[in-house]
Design a protein around this motif. Structure first.
Motif, PDB file in Angstrom:
ATOM      1  N   GLU A   1      26.313  33.294  26.501  1.00  0.00           N
ATOM      2  CA  GLU A   1      26.225  32.123  27.390  1.00  0.00           C
ATOM      3  C   GLU A   1      27.011  32.358  28.671  1.00  0.00           C
ATOM      4  O   GLU A   1      26.566  32.025  29.776  1.00  0.00           O
ATOM      5  CB  GLU A   1      26.750  30.894  26.647  1.00  0.00           C
ATOM      6  N   LEU A   2      28.193  32.965  28.525  1.00  0.00           N
ATOM      7  CA  LEU A   2      29.032  33.215  29.699  1.00  0.00           C
ATOM      8  C   LEU A   2      28.486  34.350  30.559  1.00  0.00           C
ATOM      9  O   LEU A   2      28.781  34.422  31.761  1.00  0.00           O
ATOM     10  CB  LEU A   2      30.466  33.524  29.253  1.00  0.00           C
ATOM     11  N   ASP A   3      27.691  35.258  29.959  1.00  0.00           N
ATOM     12  CA  ASP A   3      27.050  36.305  30.751  1.00  0.00           C
ATOM     13  C   ASP A   3      26.099  35.708  31.788  1.00  0.00           C
ATOM     14  O   ASP A   3      25.905  36.273  32.878  1.00  0.00           O
ATOM     15  CB  ASP A   3      26.273  37.263  29.840  1.00  0.00           C
ATOM     16  N   HIS A   4      25.515  34.556  31.474  1.00  0.00           N
ATOM     17  CA  HIS A   4      24.559  33.917  32.359  1.00  0.00           C
ATOM     18  C   HIS A   4      25.187  32.785  33.183  1.00  0.00           C
ATOM     19  O   HIS A   4      24.493  32.078  33.908  1.00  0.00           O
ATOM     20  CB  HIS A   4      23.369  33.366  31.557  1.00  0.00           C
ATOM     21  N   HIS A   5      26.471  32.620  33.023  1.00  0.00           N
ATOM     22  CA  HIS A   5      27.167  31.573  33.777  1.00  0.00           C
ATOM     23  C   HIS A   5      27.315  32.007  35.240  1.00  0.00           C
ATOM     24  O   HIS A   5      27.420  33.201  35.535  1.00  0.00           O
ATOM     25  CB  HIS A   5      28.546  31.324  33.159  1.00  0.00           C
ATOM     26  N   VAL A   6      27.331  31.026  36.166  1.00  0.00           N
ATOM     27  CA  VAL A   6      27.538  31.367  37.590  1.00  0.00           C
ATOM     28  C   VAL A   6      28.874  32.062  37.750  1.00  0.00           C
ATOM     29  O   VAL A   6      29.847  31.717  37.072  1.00  0.00           O
ATOM     30  CB  VAL A   6      27.473  30.111  38.475  1.00  0.00           C
ATOM     31  N   LYS A   7      28.906  33.042  38.622  1.00  0.00           N
ATOM     32  CA  LYS A   7      30.104  33.868  38.749  1.00  0.00           C
ATOM     33  C   LYS A   7      31.068  33.365  39.820  1.00  0.00           C
ATOM     34  O   LYS A   7      32.171  33.880  39.950  1.00  0.00           O
ATOM     35  CB  LYS A   7      29.712  35.319  39.075  1.00  0.00           C
ATOM     36  N   TYR A   8      30.642  32.355  40.609  1.00  0.00           N
ATOM     37  CA  TYR A   8      31.560  31.802  41.613  1.00  0.00           C
ATOM     38  C   TYR A   8      31.149  30.369  41.900  1.00  0.00           C
ATOM     39  O   TYR A   8      30.028  29.938  41.611  1.00  0.00           O
ATOM     40  CB  TYR A   8      31.553  32.632  42.897  1.00  0.00           C
ATOM     41  N   VAL A   9      32.105  29.619  42.465  1.00  0.00           N
ATOM     42  CA  VAL A   9      31.863  28.226  42.858  1.00  0.00           C
ATOM     43  C   VAL A   9      32.454  28.019  44.249  1.00  0.00           C
ATOM     44  O   VAL A   9      33.591  28.438  44.514  1.00  0.00           O
ATOM     45  CB  VAL A   9      32.521  27.244  41.862  1.00  0.00           C
ATOM     46  N   ASP A  10      31.680  27.402  45.136  1.00  0.00           N
ATOM     47  CA  ASP A  10      32.158  27.106  46.497  1.00  0.00           C
ATOM     48  C   ASP A  10      32.774  25.721  46.521  1.00  0.00           C
ATOM     49  O   ASP A  10      32.143  24.720  46.139  1.00  0.00           O
ATOM     50  CB  ASP A  10      31.002  27.169  47.498  1.00  0.00           C
ATOM     51  N   VAL A  11      34.018  25.671  46.973  1.00  0.00           N
ATOM     52  CA  VAL A  11      34.716  24.402  47.136  1.00  0.00           C
ATOM     53  C   VAL A  11      35.053  24.265  48.610  1.00  0.00           C
ATOM     54  O   VAL A  11      36.032  24.847  49.101  1.00  0.00           O
ATOM     55  CB  VAL A  11      36.001  24.343  46.284  1.00  0.00           C
ATOM     56  N   GLY A  12      34.193  23.565  49.312  1.00  0.00           N
ATOM     57  CA  GLY A  12      34.354  23.494  50.762  1.00  0.00           C
ATOM     58  C   GLY A  12      34.171  24.872  51.367  1.00  0.00           C
ATOM     59  O   GLY A  12      33.153  25.544  51.155  1.00  0.00           O
ATOM     60  N   ALA A  13      35.155  25.298  52.105  1.00  0.00           N
ATOM     61  CA  ALA A  13      35.091  26.613  52.756  1.00  0.00           C
ATOM     62  C   ALA A  13      35.657  27.716  51.877  1.00  0.00           C
ATOM     63  O   ALA A  13      35.737  28.873  52.287  1.00  0.00           O
ATOM     64  CB  ALA A  13      35.862  26.572  54.088  1.00  0.00           C
ATOM     65  N   ILE A  14      36.045  27.335  50.640  1.00  0.00           N
ATOM     66  CA  ILE A  14      36.685  28.313  49.736  1.00  0.00           C
ATOM     67  C   ILE A  14      35.728  28.687  48.612  1.00  0.00           C
ATOM     68  O   ILE A  14      35.112  27.825  47.990  1.00  0.00           O
ATOM     69  CB  ILE A  14      37.982  27.739  49.141  1.00  0.00           C
ATOM     70  N   ARG A  15      35.562  29.967  48.340  1.00  0.00           N
ATOM     71  CA  ARG A  15      34.750  30.445  47.224  1.00  0.00           C
ATOM     72  C   ARG A  15      35.685  30.874  46.077  1.00  0.00           C
ATOM     73  O   ARG A  15      36.529  31.762  46.235  1.00  0.00           O
ATOM     74  CB  ARG A  15      33.874  31.611  47.674  1.00  0.00           C
ATOM     75  N   VAL A  16      35.520  30.224  44.961  1.00  0.00           N
ATOM     76  CA  VAL A  16      36.351  30.528  43.789  1.00  0.00           C
ATOM     77  C   VAL A  16      35.620  31.529  42.905  1.00  0.00           C
ATOM     78  O   VAL A  16      34.507  31.270  42.434  1.00  0.00           O
ATOM     79  CB  VAL A  16      36.651  29.244  42.981  1.00  0.00           C
ATOM     80  N   ASN A  17      36.245  32.682  42.703  1.00  0.00           N
ATOM     81  CA  ASN A  17      35.666  33.735  41.870  1.00  0.00           C
ATOM     82  C   ASN A  17      35.947  33.419  40.393  1.00  0.00           C
ATOM     83  O   ASN A  17      37.100  33.330  39.975  1.00  0.00           O
ATOM     84  CB  ASN A  17      36.286  35.076  42.262  1.00  0.00           C
ATOM     85  N   LEU A  18      34.872  33.255  39.589  1.00  0.00           N
ATOM     86  CA  LEU A  18      35.008  32.892  38.166  1.00  0.00           C
ATOM     87  C   LEU A  18      34.932  34.086  37.235  1.00  0.00           C
ATOM     88  O   LEU A  18      35.061  33.942  36.018  1.00  0.00           O
ATOM     89  CB  LEU A  18      33.922  31.892  37.773  1.00  0.00           C
ATOM     90  N   ARG A  19      34.675  35.293  37.801  1.00  0.00           N
ATOM     91  CA  ARG A  19      34.457  36.458  36.937  1.00  0.00           C
ATOM     92  C   ARG A  19      35.658  36.738  36.027  1.00  0.00           C
ATOM     93  O   ARG A  19      35.513  37.090  34.850  1.00  0.00           O
ATOM     94  CB  ARG A  19      34.148  37.689  37.794  1.00  0.00           C
ATOM     95  N   THR A  20      36.859  36.609  36.578  1.00  0.00           N
ATOM     96  CA  THR A  20      38.065  36.934  35.804  1.00  0.00           C
ATOM     97  C   THR A  20      38.230  35.998  34.610  1.00  0.00           C
ATOM     98  O   THR A  20      38.453  36.445  33.480  1.00  0.00           O
ATOM     99  CB  THR A  20      39.317  36.851  36.697  1.00  0.00           C
ATOM    100  N   ILE A  21      38.089  34.698  34.885  1.00  0.00           N
ATOM    101  CA  ILE A  21      38.277  33.748  33.765  1.00  0.00           C
ATOM    102  C   ILE A  21      37.142  33.852  32.768  1.00  0.00           C
ATOM    103  O   ILE A  21      37.339  33.704  31.551  1.00  0.00           O
ATOM    104  CB  ILE A  21      38.416  32.298  34.311  1.00  0.00           C
ATOM    105  N   ILE A  22      35.922  34.159  33.252  1.00  0.00           N
ATOM    106  CA  ILE A  22      34.794  34.355  32.323  1.00  0.00           C
ATOM    107  C   ILE A  22      35.074  35.545  31.417  1.00  0.00           C
ATOM    108  O   ILE A  22      34.866  35.491  30.201  1.00  0.00           O
ATOM    109  CB  ILE A  22      33.479  34.564  33.117  1.00  0.00           C
ATOM    110  N   ARG A  23      35.563  36.634  31.997  1.00  0.00           N
ATOM    111  CA  ARG A  23      35.866  37.825  31.216  1.00  0.00           C
ATOM    112  C   ARG A  23      36.976  37.535  30.191  1.00  0.00           C
ATOM    113  O   ARG A  23      36.902  37.989  29.047  1.00  0.00           O
ATOM    114  CB  ARG A  23      36.291  38.965  32.162  1.00  0.00           C
ATOM    115  N   GLN A  24      37.979  36.745  30.590  1.00  0.00           N
ATOM    116  CA  GLN A  24      39.068  36.421  29.668  1.00  0.00           C
ATOM    117  C   GLN A  24      38.574  35.579  28.482  1.00  0.00           C
ATOM    118  O   GLN A  24      38.964  35.814  27.327  1.00  0.00           O
ATOM    119  CB  GLN A  24      40.185  35.679  30.405  1.00  0.00           C
ATOM    120  N   VAL A  25      37.699  34.621  28.775  1.00  0.00           N
ATOM    121  CA  VAL A  25      37.146  33.806  27.696  1.00  0.00           C
ATOM    122  C   VAL A  25      36.302  34.676  26.761  1.00  0.00           C
ATOM    123  O   VAL A  25      36.363  34.565  25.532  1.00  0.00           O
ATOM    124  CB  VAL A  25      36.307  32.640  28.258  1.00  0.00           C
TER     125      VAL A  25
END
Length: 400
Positions: A42-66
């Motif tokens: 499920e996490l392999d298909h999860h989006v790898k980043y989220v844009d919060v305003g002008a900031i892009r949050v990289n989710l790859r690290t936390i996805i890999r940890q989970v």
């Protein structure tokens, strides 16, 4: 984060150990592995980043940890299952070797023969159970490999080897059983003689139990309690021997012996045992109450205490309560309860030392009446239920 926090909220090793102790079915393990694998997929298909305003949050690290936590759960569970399966394999291997050694032992007498025959019967009876065990071990290792858990080739071969080891043991039991057929007839006759002698021994024991056992003590329940403890050892020993001989009867296909006389005596003993357990408990309670000083008499505590034993007594089957021991216990507890009001009367301030001296003379008792020495034990020793009229007369004279 909240969805997967259970992955790191618990101790993995302890949780997995507890899980395999409560679940032994392979399909349960399979479901658990799929649960963690689904999280990873499920996490392999999860989006790898989220844009919060002008900031892009990289989710790859936390996805890999989970995913790493989910994989750790898989590995920990797999190792626990593999370890438990190895222990079970060695247990089965040791059992096979022990059965084989016993089955092939050199027979030197009737007891050896009975042991060998019992072992042969045991092997043939547990063949299906053994097959379920070793096939379950093979399937467990196969399932672990399917889920990517490291399983050594040695473990796989060990599990397969158990199948051939059990097959060999079963064939040995058939061969050994056939070769002992002639010997079986010889020992069968010896067994018949042994049982006949044992039945005579049982008849003598039952006769002694009926004539001298705890059912013959009348109102001396203390003596009955002592005899119950003595006879309990005899019944346990004889019951063990009886079961061994009954097992031998089945091994040799001999006619079943009649143990009805002994069984009747044991049934009587077990009925009395229920009575004497209550008697012993109330006797211990009375010994505790006996330490109470007379000045601290609490009659309600005595009534409440004996009433608890009446409740236990009333729970017994009617047939047990109507035995001689049951009726005697009922009478003794009623006597004790009936004396409590009399003891309250004796607490009357009108009672002087001369009145107590008279009561002691009538009951053949003599004790120190000092407040720090005069206990309920002295009162119990008077057996006031035998002298109720006398005691009441003395109290009435004191009051007048």
């Amino acid at each position: 984060w909240y969805k997967y926090q259970h992955l790191w909220a618990f101790d993995k090793s302890l949780s997995c150990e507890k899980y395999i102790q409560t679940h032994e079915q392979i399909h349960k393990y399979d479901e658990k592995f799929f649960f963690f694998e689904d999280i990873i997929a499920e996490l392999d298909h999860h989006v790898k980043y989220v844009d919060v305003g002008a900031i892009r949050v990289n989710l790859r690290t936390i996805i890999r940890q989970v995913q790493d936590h989910a994989q750790e759960w898989k590995n920990t569970l797999g190792n626990c299952i593999a370890s438990k399966t190895r222990i079970n394999m060695y247990d089965l291997k040791n059992q096979i070797e022990s059965l084989r050694m016993t089955m092939n032992m050199n027979i030197k007498g009737l007891e050896d023969f009975k042991l060998v025959m019992a072992t042969i019967t045991q092997v043939q009876a547990m063949t299906i159970t053994a097959e379920v065990k070793y096939r379950g071990m093979q399937e467990t290792f196969h399932m672990l490999r399917q889920h990517g858990i490291n399983v050594s080739d040695e473990d796989i071969q060990f599990a397969k080897g158990l199948e051939s080891s059990w097959g060999s043991l079963y064939q040995t039991s058939l061969f050994r059983g056939n070769t002992l057929e002639q010997t079986k007839e010889k020992f069968s006759k010896l067994n018949v003689v042994e049982i006949a002698n044992f039945l005579k021994e049982l008849d003598n024991f039952v006769e002694k139990f009926d004539l001298e056992g705890p059912a013959t003590v009348g109102d001396d329940m203390d003596r009955g309690l002592q005899l119950m403890e003595e006879y309990a050892k005899y019944f346990d020993e004889l019951e063990t021997r009886k079961r061994m001989l009954q097992t031998a009867e089945q091994l040799f296909d001999n006619p079943l012996a009649d143990f009805s006389n002994f069984n009747r005596a044991k049934s009587d003993f077990l009925a009395m045992d229920q009575i004497y357990k209550i008697y012993k408990a109330q006797k211990n309670a009375r010994e505790l109450w006996a330490r109470t000083l007379w000045v601290n008499l609490n009659p309600q505590a005595l009534v409440d205490g004996i009433e608890q034993f009446f409740k236990e007594y009333r729970k017994l089957p009617k047939v047990v309560r109507l035995t001689n021991a049951g009726l005697m216990l009922d009478m003794k507890m009623k006597q004790f309860k009936s004396v409590v009001p009399l003891m309250v009367s004796l607490k009357n301030e009108a009672m002087r030392e001369r009145h107590w001296k008279e009561l002691m003379a009538k009951t053949n008792q003599d004790f120190d009446m000092s407040p720090d020495r005069f206990t309920l034990e002295n009162m119990f020793a008077m057996e006031l239920h035998k002298y109720q009229d006398v005691a009441e007369e003395i109290v009435n004279h004191a009051i007048k």
